[in-house]
Design an enzyme around this catalytic site. Structure first.
Site, PDB file in Angstrom:
ATOM      1  N   ASP A  47     -18.550  47.547  74.017  1.00 19.08           N
ATOM      2  CA  ASP A  47     -19.002  46.695  75.126  1.00 19.08           C
ATOM      3  C   ASP A  47     -18.631  45.252  74.811  1.00 19.08           C
ATOM      4  OD1 ASP A  47     -21.440  47.408  77.416  1.00 19.08           O
ATOM      5  OD2 ASP A  47     -20.895  45.298  77.110  1.00 19.08           O
ATOM      6  N   ASN A 105     -15.312  53.323  81.129  1.00 19.98           N
ATOM      7  CA  ASN A 105     -16.408  53.188  82.100  1.00 19.98           C
ATOM      8  C   ASN A 105     -16.760  51.740  82.438  1.00 19.98           C
ATOM      9  OD1 ASN A 105     -19.122  54.025  83.360  1.00 19.98           O
ATOM     10  ND2 ASN A 105     -19.744  52.783  81.596  1.00 19.98           N
ATOM     11  N   TYR A 176     -13.075  44.766  94.432  1.00 19.80           N
ATOM     12  CA  TYR A 176     -13.729  45.918  93.785  1.00 19.80           C
ATOM     13  C   TYR A 176     -13.220  47.215  94.394  1.00 19.80           C
ATOM     14  CZ  TYR A 176     -17.497  48.848  91.900  1.00 19.80           C
ATOM     15  OH  TYR A 176     -18.215  49.818  91.237  1.00 19.80           O
ATOM     16  N   LYS A 180     -11.010  50.199  92.454  1.00 16.52           N
ATOM     17  CA  LYS A 180     -11.500  51.569  92.256  1.00 16.52           C
ATOM     18  C   LYS A 180     -10.558  52.597  92.894  1.00 16.52           C
ATOM     19  CE  LYS A 180     -15.072  50.488  89.808  1.00 16.52           C
ATOM     20  NZ  LYS A 180     -15.121  50.830  88.378  1.00 16.52           N
ATOM     21  N   THR A 211     -28.602  50.461  88.900  1.00 15.45           N
ATOM     22  CA  THR A 211     -28.260  49.810  87.620  1.00 15.45           C
ATOM     23  C   THR A 211     -28.103  48.313  87.906  1.00 15.45           C
ATOM     24  OG1 THR A 211     -25.850  49.865  87.825  1.00 15.45           O
ATOM     25  CG2 THR A 211     -26.902  51.847  86.937  1.00 15.45           C
TER      26      THR A 211
HETATM   27  P1  NAD Z   1     -23.729  47.974  84.218  1.00 14.68           P
HETATM   28  O1  NAD Z   1     -23.504  46.582  84.676  1.00 14.68           O
HETATM   29  O2  NAD Z   1     -25.105  48.499  84.042  1.00 14.68           O
HETATM   30  O3  NAD Z   1     -22.932  48.205  82.853  1.00 14.68           O
HETATM   31  C1  NAD Z   1     -21.611  47.792  82.689  1.00 14.68           C
HETATM   32  C2  NAD Z   1     -21.361  47.477  81.221  1.00 14.68           C
HETATM   33  O4  NAD Z   1     -19.988  47.087  81.090  1.00 14.68           O
HETATM   34  C3  NAD Z   1     -22.199  46.309  80.691  1.00 14.68           C
HETATM   35  O5  NAD Z   1     -22.830  46.649  79.479  1.00 14.68           O
HETATM   36  C4  NAD Z   1     -21.184  45.184  80.492  1.00 14.68           C
HETATM   37  O6  NAD Z   1     -21.500  44.315  79.401  1.00 14.68           O
HETATM   38  C5  NAD Z   1     -19.913  45.975  80.220  1.00 14.68           C
HETATM   39  N1  NAD Z   1     -18.705  45.195  80.505  1.00 14.68           N
HETATM   40  C6  NAD Z   1     -18.479  44.367  81.561  1.00 14.68           C
HETATM   41  N2  NAD Z   1     -17.274  43.796  81.449  1.00 14.68           N
HETATM   42  C7  NAD Z   1     -16.726  44.274  80.313  1.00 14.68           C
HETATM   43  C8  NAD Z   1     -15.485  44.057  79.665  1.00 14.68           C
HETATM   44  N3  NAD Z   1     -14.583  43.185  80.138  1.00 14.68           N
HETATM   45  N4  NAD Z   1     -15.227  44.722  78.511  1.00 14.68           N
HETATM   46  C9  NAD Z   1     -16.149  45.566  77.991  1.00 14.68           C
HETATM   47  N5  NAD Z   1     -17.339  45.808  78.550  1.00 14.68           N
HETATM   48  C10 NAD Z   1     -17.627  45.167  79.706  1.00 14.68           C
HETATM   49  O7  NAD Z   1     -22.906  48.867  85.244  1.00 14.68           O
HETATM   50  P2  NAD Z   1     -22.933  50.430  85.629  1.00 14.68           P
HETATM   51  O8  NAD Z   1     -23.593  50.554  86.936  1.00 14.68           O
HETATM   52  O9  NAD Z   1     -23.378  51.273  84.500  1.00 14.68           O
HETATM   53  O10 NAD Z   1     -21.379  50.624  85.908  1.00 14.68           O
HETATM   54  C11 NAD Z   1     -20.525  51.352  85.070  1.00 14.68           C
HETATM   55  C12 NAD Z   1     -19.309  51.727  85.871  1.00 14.68           C
HETATM   56  O11 NAD Z   1     -19.703  52.455  87.035  1.00 14.68           O
HETATM   57  C13 NAD Z   1     -18.493  50.533  86.382  1.00 14.68           C
HETATM   58  O12 NAD Z   1     -17.115  50.813  86.258  1.00 14.68           O
HETATM   59  C14 NAD Z   1     -18.891  50.444  87.840  1.00 14.68           C
HETATM   60  O13 NAD Z   1     -17.904  49.842  88.638  1.00 14.68           O
HETATM   61  C15 NAD Z   1     -19.073  51.912  88.190  1.00 14.68           C
HETATM   62  N6  NAD Z   1     -19.899  52.153  89.361  1.00 14.68           N
HETATM   63  C16 NAD Z   1     -21.158  51.683  89.449  1.00 14.68           C
HETATM   64  C17 NAD Z   1     -21.888  51.908  90.604  1.00 14.68           C
HETATM   65  C18 NAD Z   1     -23.279  51.367  90.757  1.00 14.68           C
HETATM   66  O14 NAD Z   1     -23.848  51.467  91.835  1.00 14.68           O
HETATM   67  N7  NAD Z   1     -23.903  50.827  89.713  1.00 14.68           N
HETATM   68  C19 NAD Z   1     -21.338  52.643  91.657  1.00 14.68           C
HETATM   69  C20 NAD Z   1     -20.056  53.127  91.541  1.00 14.68           C
HETATM   70  C21 NAD Z   1     -19.330  52.877  90.388  1.00 14.68           C
END
Ligand code: NAD
Length: 276
Positions: A47, A105, A176, A180, A211
């Site tokens: 991370d 992820n 975004y 995706k 989240t």
């Molecule tokens: P989150 O914000 O809870 O966690 C994301 C993590 O990624 C964080 O710990 C952050 O520090 C880390 N991060 C951010 N930029 C980074 C970088 N440049 N290098 C390394 N780490 C980095 O988010 P989440 O909801 O768990 O999302 C995870 C994935 O799921 C993402 O790709 C997001 O786009 C996707 N997603 C989320 C949702 C939603 O509703 N939360 C929906 C669809 C897709």
């Protein structure tokens, strides 16, 4: 039942596997790190927020004190920087001996992401750098690592995309959404290119989740309800529900699955209207 049968039955679904999970400090990555470890994998929790990754590792050690978790590590990486991703994989090979599962992820949703007219180029670039280029770098170095394994053992890649790779959002988030959609297309091509090397590549497509990534953005009840009207199940998803799907894709149970998108989205991409 014999002791050996009991021991066999206790085996985890990822026993003996080594996994990297990016974004492992929060949300989906956090839950997946814990679940993959529970199922027997050695996990590198990667991370950009090292403190968060370390807390995930602490949680793994706390939850599974009886397991010999000598190989769970936190690692600081910015996935948008190629050299850092390369070093993450090198670290994993040096400390863990191999790589079996790469879960790309990490992702962001920029607060100033908007429509085509209002989105600043910088917002576009930073979103693409993390959400798309970061996934490409992860795939690139994972494939190199898989190729170094004996007997064409291959490996598994899971890339987190989103339901917005399939649907346009009336509340715009153009960078975004584009990032995706591109992750989905790129993953399909990677799956086709590397299938004969015993490398499987799939995307996990979450629906809207509870989240920080989404809740920071939907910061009023009105905004939340505006989204929930479109989710047949009627609630936001939980990160653990994504982790369980990622675990399936990572495990040998998914051995004939490649080039596909696993939608874990409460039915949002199937819906025309959600109630009568
Ligand atoms: P989150 O914000 O809870 O966690 C994301 C993590 O990624 C964080 O710990 C952050 O520090 C880390 N991060 C951010 N930029 C980074 C970088 N440049 N290098 C390394 N780490 C980095 O988010 P989440 O909801 O768990 O999302 C995870 C994935 O799921 C993402 O790709 C997001 O786009 C996707 N997603 C989320 C949702 C939603 O509703 N939360 C929906 C669809 C897709």
């Amino acid at each position: 039942m014999s002791i050996s049968q009991v021991v066999k039955d206790l085996k985890g679904r990822l026993d003996g596997k080594v996994a990297i999970i990016t974004g492992g400090g929060s949300g989906i990555g956090y839950e997946s790190s814990i679940l993959f470890a529970r199922e027997g994998a050695d996990v590198v929790v990667a991370d950009i927020n090292l403190k968060a990754a370390e807390l995930t590792v602490d949680r793994i050690k706390e939850k599974f004190p009886l397991h010999v978790r000598k190989h769970t590590a936190a690692y600081k990486v910015d996935v948008a920087k190629e050299e850092e991703v390369k070093k993450l994989v090198e670290f994993t090979l040096k400390e863990f001996g191999k790589l079996d599962i790469m879960f790309n992820n990490a992702g962001i949703m920029h607060p100033h992401d908007d429509n085509a007219l209002n989105t600043d180029e910088k917002v576009w670039d930073v979103t693409m750098d993390i959400n798309l280029k970061g996934v490409w770098f992860g795939c690139k170095y994972a494939i190199e690592a898989f190729r170094r394994k004996p007997n064409k053992a291959g490996g598994v890649i899971i890339n987190t995309a989103s339901f917005v790779g399939f649907l346009g959002s009336a509340t715009p988030q153009i960078a975004y959404t584009a990032s995706k959609g591109a992750v989905i297309s790129m993953s399909r091509e990677l799956a086709v290119n590397h299938a004969r090397e015993n490398i499987r590549v799939n995307t996990l497509c979450p629906g809207p989740l509870r989240t920080p990534l989404l809740m920071d953005y939907l910061n009023t009840e009105e905004k939340k309800n505006r989204r929930l009207a479109h989710v047949p199940i009627g609630r936001f998803g939980e990160p653990i529900e994504q982790a369980q799907a990622a675990l399936f894709l990572a495990s040998d149970e998914a051995s004939y699955i490649t080039g596909t998108e696993l939608k874990v989205d409460g039915g949002i991409t199937a819906a025309y209207v959600t109630s009568d």
